[in-house]
Each structure stands twice: as C-alpha cells, then as structure tokens.
Design a protein around this motif. Structure first.
Motif, PDB file in Angstrom:
ATOM      1  N   ASP A   1      14.643 -34.034  21.120  1.00 46.84           N
ATOM      2  CA  ASP A   1      15.454 -33.723  22.301  1.00 46.84           C
ATOM      3  C   ASP A   1      16.359 -34.882  22.691  1.00 46.84           C
ATOM      4  O   ASP A   1      17.503 -34.681  23.101  1.00 46.84           O
ATOM      5  CB  ASP A   1      14.557 -33.353  23.480  1.00 46.84           C
ATOM      6  N   ALA A   2      15.834 -36.093  22.585  1.00 47.19           N
ATOM      7  CA  ALA A   2      16.632 -37.261  22.959  1.00 47.19           C
ATOM      8  C   ALA A   2      17.848 -37.399  22.051  1.00 47.19           C
ATOM      9  O   ALA A   2      18.939 -37.785  22.503  1.00 47.19           O
ATOM     10  CB  ALA A   2      15.778 -38.525  22.891  1.00 47.19           C
TER      11      ALA A   2
ATOM     12  N   ILE B   1      24.612 -39.788  13.083  1.00 50.28           N
ATOM     13  CA  ILE B   1      23.343 -39.061  13.105  1.00 50.28           C
ATOM     14  C   ILE B   1      22.209 -39.850  12.471  1.00 50.28           C
ATOM     15  O   ILE B   1      21.131 -40.021  13.070  1.00 50.28           O
ATOM     16  CB  ILE B   1      23.507 -37.695  12.389  1.00 50.28           C
ATOM     17  N   ILE B   2      22.395 -40.360  11.279  1.00 48.72           N
ATOM     18  CA  ILE B   2      21.318 -41.075  10.591  1.00 48.72           C
ATOM     19  C   ILE B   2      20.989 -42.394  11.285  1.00 48.72           C
ATOM     20  O   ILE B   2      19.809 -42.687  11.536  1.00 48.72           O
ATOM     21  CB  ILE B   2      21.664 -41.260   9.104  1.00 48.72           C
ATOM     22  N   PRO B   3      21.987 -43.224  11.663  1.00 50.42           N
ATOM     23  CA  PRO B   3      21.636 -44.450  12.404  1.00 50.42           C
ATOM     24  C   PRO B   3      20.929 -44.162  13.727  1.00 50.42           C
ATOM     25  O   PRO B   3      19.996 -44.874  14.109  1.00 50.42           O
ATOM     26  CB  PRO B   3      22.995 -45.121  12.624  1.00 50.42           C
ATOM     27  N   ALA B   4      21.369 -43.114  14.454  1.00 51.71           N
ATOM     28  CA  ALA B   4      20.720 -42.782  15.732  1.00 51.71           C
ATOM     29  C   ALA B   4      19.280 -42.347  15.506  1.00 51.71           C
ATOM     30  O   ALA B   4      18.370 -42.723  16.264  1.00 51.71           O
ATOM     31  CB  ALA B   4      21.498 -41.688  16.443  1.00 51.71           C
ATOM     32  N   GLY B   5      19.060 -41.548  14.462  1.00 54.89           N
ATOM     33  CA  GLY B   5      17.698 -41.130  14.159  1.00 54.89           C
ATOM     34  C   GLY B   5      16.800 -42.308  13.829  1.00 54.89           C
ATOM     35  O   GLY B   5      15.653 -42.380  14.290  1.00 54.89           O
TER      36      GLY B   5
ATOM     37  N   CYS C   1      17.250 -45.402  14.833  1.00 53.32           N
ATOM     38  CA  CYS C   1      17.099 -46.225  16.039  1.00 53.32           C
ATOM     39  C   CYS C   1      16.060 -45.635  16.990  1.00 53.32           C
ATOM     40  O   CYS C   1      15.217 -46.345  17.531  1.00 53.32           O
ATOM     41  CB  CYS C   1      18.453 -46.355  16.734  1.00 53.32           C
ATOM     42  N   VAL C   2      16.114 -44.324  17.199  1.00 51.66           N
ATOM     43  CA  VAL C   2      15.239 -43.690  18.186  1.00 51.66           C
ATOM     44  C   VAL C   2      13.833 -43.496  17.649  1.00 51.66           C
ATOM     45  O   VAL C   2      12.842 -43.689  18.372  1.00 51.66           O
ATOM     46  CB  VAL C   2      15.837 -42.340  18.635  1.00 51.66           C
ATOM     47  N   THR C   3      13.705 -43.097  16.377  1.00 52.73           N
ATOM     48  CA  THR C   3      12.390 -42.741  15.845  1.00 52.73           C
ATOM     49  C   THR C   3      11.799 -43.787  14.909  1.00 52.73           C
ATOM     50  O   THR C   3      10.600 -43.748  14.626  1.00 52.73           O
ATOM     51  CB  THR C   3      12.479 -41.418  15.065  1.00 52.73           C
TER      52      THR C   3
ATOM     53  N   TYR D   1      16.831 -36.937   9.258  1.00 54.37           N
ATOM     54  CA  TYR D   1      18.289 -36.883   9.394  1.00 54.37           C
ATOM     55  C   TYR D   1      18.994 -37.073   8.062  1.00 54.37           C
ATOM     56  O   TYR D   1      20.090 -36.543   7.864  1.00 54.37           O
ATOM     57  CB  TYR D   1      18.713 -37.891  10.475  1.00 54.37           C
ATOM     58  N   ARG D   2      18.372 -37.786   7.142  1.00 57.24           N
ATOM     59  CA  ARG D   2      18.894 -37.799   5.772  1.00 57.24           C
ATOM     60  C   ARG D   2      18.722 -36.433   5.133  1.00 57.24           C
ATOM     61  O   ARG D   2      19.594 -35.973   4.381  1.00 57.24           O
ATOM     62  CB  ARG D   2      18.200 -38.886   4.945  1.00 57.24           C
TER      63      ARG D   2
END
Length: 234
Positions: free
Chosen positions: A17-18, A169-173, A175-177, A183-184
């Motif tokens: 969700d984040a 998308i991939i960097p954010a994924g 960073c958050v998780t 995301y890949r």
C-alpha cells in the motif's frame, strides 16, 4: 498464480500500500476501470467479483462505484488478503483466500453480474484457462473488466517502461521493503505479457463478445488499459 509468484506477493504484501500510494493515478485508474464495467446505478441487488484483489485497492474501487452491490473479493496471497481485511468494510464485502484458478473449489460460484480483474491475468500460468473460468462465472450478458499493463510493440513504449521501472518502481521497492524481487518480477512480467491487440484476441478466443480496450491517461496512456468483454447471451 504460481506458487513462486504468490510467494513474491506474500513477501511484498506488508508494504504494498505504501508503494502504490506514491503513484497518484493508481486508485483513480482502478475506479475508472470499475466504472467501465458499464453497470447502471449503484449495483443494488447485484453480485460482483473482484478477483486478484490484493490489499483491497480494487475492492475499494468497486465498492465506491457500486456501493449497493454485494462484492466477493479473492486473492491467492494470504499476506495481501490479511492487509485487505484489516481495513474498514461494510457487510456487503467479503474476502476469500483462493487460487484464481480454483475459485469454485473455494466456494466462489456464479453467476456474477460483473467481474473486475486488476493486475491478475498477466500473473496466471495459464491465462486462457483463467479467462474461460471467469467467463463461466458471469451470467450471460454480464461484463468483465481486465485492468492491466500491456505494452504496444513500439520501441518507445518499451523504453518508457524500462525507464519507469528502473528509475522509480524497483528502487522504491528496494528502499521501502529491502527486497526488490517483486518489482523486478513486475518489470519482466509486463515485458513478457501480451500486446494490446494480442490480449484482445485472447479474450475473444476465451469466448467473450464485444471486446474492446480503453486507455488510461497521462504517462500510462499507452501502457495501462481496461480490456472489456461480455459473456455471450446465448
């Protein structure tokens, strides 16, 4: 979904969700696809199916567009579904943990008056069989809306998808998780999925009538679509 893909969504479910909240058009576009089902009124007396509901964003879209409908929301990821169930819902919404390929075995039986499948068919090991099952769960004349990424074969669109995934998308994924595997997978699965004309043909082959495609807006205009079809009357 396959066991491996479900495991990816289970690992990413807590923070999903984040991440989607960072996309300002995510919820708006799901609501747009729900409206494109073309069901009149607020859904009073109707049964709708949200298959591949994830953490409930598509369920929320269906409920906001059709507040009087009875909605069954299904997902194969236990962690995604747990996040969905934590949210506030009326008694008309129920959640079912089930493999999208085995819905009747989990007690999800038609006929439904409309189905929304958001970001689902691309993840099925046998999409043709999955679409035939969704067709069979609809009452005759009822609509299906498939909301998903589908890249045209133009090089510019594929380069745009590469750029969005690897710069955002991939960097954010990660960073958050702390784990960008989901995301890949998203990046690669979209590249491997049908082009829009190919998916429209797949819907027709699965037995849907009145197949058409409606685009989103903004940067996603050529990348994300609502694919629509209806179960034939006869």
């Amino acid at each position: 979904m396959s066991t491996d893909v479900t495991a990816l969504f289970d690992r990413g479910g807590r923070d999903y969700d984040a991440l989607v909240a960072a996309n300002p058009g995510y919820h708006r576009d799901l609501a747009r696809s729900a409206r494109r089902l073309g069901i009149a009124g607020g859904g009073q007396g109707l049964r709708l199916l949200d298959v591949g509901c994830g953490t409930g964003a598509s369920t929320r879209a269906l409920h906001e567009v059709f507040p009087d409908a009875s909605i069954t929301a299904v997902d194969g990821s236990a962690r995604m579904l747990a996040r969905a169930r934590e949210k506030a819902w009326p008694a008309t919404v129920r959640f079912v943990h089930a493999d999208a390929r085995r819905l009747p075995e989990a007690g999800v039986r038609g006929p439904f008056d409309g189905i929304l499948a958001a970001y689902l068919v691309r993840n099925l090991p046998e999409p043709d069989a999955g679409l035939r099952l969704l067709r069979d769960l609809l009452r005759p004349g009822a609509p299906l809306a498939v909301h998903d990424y589908s890249l045209p074969r133009r090089k510019a669109d594929r380069l745009l998808w590469h750029a969005v995934c690897w710069s955002v998308i991939i960097p954010a994924g990660r960073c958050v998780t702390g784990d960008a595997s989901l995301y890949r997978y998203l990046w690669r699965s979209v590249l491997d999925f049908d082009s829009p004309p190919r998916f429209e043909a797949r819907l027709r082959q699965a037995g849907f009538d009145r197949v058409r495609r409606e685009p989103m807006s903004g940067w996603q205009r050529t990348l994300t679509h609502t694919f629509l079809g209806v179960r034939p009357d006869a």
